[in-house]
Design an enzyme around this catalytic site. Sequence first.
Site: not given
Lengths: 507, 311
Positions: A59, A257
């Site tokens: 942005r 993970h």
Amino acid sequence: MADSPLHDPLRFHRKTPPCAVVIFGANGDLTKRKLMPALYRLAYEGRLAPGFAVIGISRTAMSDDDFRSRMKESVSKFLEDSPFDEDLWRSFAQSLFYLAGDVGDPASYQRIAATLQKTEKDRETAGNVLFYLSTQPSQYAEIAEGLGRAGLAKGQGWRRIIIEKPFGHDLASARELDVRIHAHFEEEQVYRIDHYLGKETVQNIMAFRFGNGIFEPLWNRRYIDHVQITAAESIGVEGRGAYYQEAGALRDMIQNHLLQVMATIAMEPSATFSSDAVRDERSKLLRSVHIMTQQEVEENAVAGQFGPGRVGGQQVAGFRMENGVNPESVTPTYAAATFLVDNWRWADVPFYIRTGKYMPKRVSEIAIHFRSAPLSVFHNTDSPGASAPNLLILRIQPEEGISLKFVSKRPGAGMMLRPVSMDFNYGASFGERSPSAYETLLLDAIVGDATLYTRQDMVEASWRAVQPILDVWATKNFTFPNYAAGTWGPAEADAMLARRGHTWRRP
Amino acid sequence: MATAEALRPDEILKQLAAHWLDLGEPDGDGDALLRACSMTLTCFADDEEDASTLNAMLASLMREHPSRLIVVRLKDGEDELSARVSAQCWKPFGHQQQICCEYVEVTASINRLADAASIVAPLAAPDLPRVTLLRSSRIVRAGALRKVLPLGDKIIVDSRRTGAPGFGELGGLLDAGHITGDLAWTRLTPIRALLAQLLEKRQARMITIEYGGREAGPEARYLQAWLQTALPDANVTLRGNAGAERGCLFGVRVDDDLYMRLCRGGAEYEIGSMKQRASMPPGTEEQLLNEELGFVVHDRAFERALNHITA
């Protein structure tokens, strides 16, 4: 280049096709710390095709030159084990472009399309595009839809999209995200990144298991008593309190993970090393994880949250005193669970997984505890170590390597035994620089190798495995904090193992 | 940590084991020292070559290729044959990782080369590849190359070095089935990889390789041979530039629209409207050897190029 008469498979790296990498969240931490240094390093090693471009989107308003200058600062700061080459940077920086845009604004995607057309011509990227979503997870679906509606999910070359974890915050939201992404992208276009799988040592687990014939006969319930997987961090939430409060240790580490690591440890050998063959086996293992009942969750899952304590000689505050954290937060900063795998190979073998913030040291490792010898021949000798079971340690970090603990006779008269460790350290044995997980994974995505990426069925299977724990914990009144920073977690975690006659290994 | 005058191979091996025991002496926690070994690397060098520079370069290879290292230093003159053994662990400046290296040095007069070889042969680490690095011009001058060939599964030379075997001798090694490597060829890897990418989708017709001086060096000749064998329809020529640094490759021109300029540390070329640079740090001997030690198999691309040159 496999068909090219100039290709030299003995010496050349894998061929990398030309492409443009579009990074959403280009002004974010991940881009600065990991992605851009990884891309630069790939350029340094000549691993990127001459036709290459990066288009950063965020942005913040800035020019291409501003973006290049920020990225230069980040790369020179966060580049690890590598020299920074000014001349190369000047050339690499020419391939960096920037677009300011709001991901909710359809006009942003039109501008991306126009920029891609221009880079395809100017940079000869052959129409291949890799979209990298390094934004807030809540924007993933919106971006995928924006790209789809603008016709960017398809093109002359290939189109791939990398999504950072978390893939949803529970099973239902993971499915919903998947449906929204799949409305525009086919599964083979979607690369869900789990950077743990890109770590050299996690890949080495496969080499260790399937490249050597001597371990496979022992790799089952008959010889293995239990497995402990530890991912301990010696730091706290490091300013990510607000994010972490929403996630917690179970979602942040175990659901993705550590269950992937467990799958790599426990999966069946795949018939080939092709992407889908390996992922099929991982997925099959994850689908075999026993789904706990509410009662089983009470006995097999432990939540913890750190309170004040001393770490590395310094006093640290408790989680509830961290910036951005609710002073009454019940978010676990520690999670431990006992998983069982319902298949012939692993029936009744507990896989203990734990992870936590502010543990005494940073260590990630897998400990395979073998069963003791069936008959203790030396039990009458004066040897306290005579009955120690064999232990195989696969260390992921910080010192990547493998240790095997076994019993040996002490030199001298008498039969005194003691446990000794045979240690193989990758770093000391092979000085070659290991690529960072992001270098490996980015390159894999560019060449279209998804072996180290997770597939939707794997994501759903791992959510299914942790969902009962999340459900029980959502209704539970925890008495937090229940462990002091700088310790190995709450006492309940010790009790969880003690119920099966085991104790946590001290890494 | 060195001992002199051990000439029986089993005695040398015993001394090596003793050094490792010394290095692994428990220092409180009782952990034994363990090391990895991936090959035996035997280097034949002339006695005039600075020992400390050579040893430092060879030791640095141990980072990527932990090996049993044997250096045979050859000299003229008197009948001489001696050996010393050492093993050491150290941390190179600026590096975190400790390197351990076991090292046997044999000094021999050239007329005792066969004796030296008979000592070296049993010292090779069992079951692992053996690589011979030939830096000695004495061996070539004495026409004694065949005496050292049985010591290695692969022999590496550097055609750029003075006194190195010529293309004819290298071709003879290939004909006899020996796995052979030439660092002059290894130097070309980054250039070849980039050219392979740039030429992938082109029908190149005229390729000119530009080099400095009047006579093309081995790298230029290998590059020409490689391109010509891979692209038989193209006309690949060499062009010298008397004004440029002798023997140095400095550019490759493809037809009229692609020019790759090789400059210090990199290559520059234009693609589309953009000028590009690829990083190609000048390969040190250590880096070249690291690449070459990475495989002990026939290098078909190299062999085709060498055969093209010697045909």
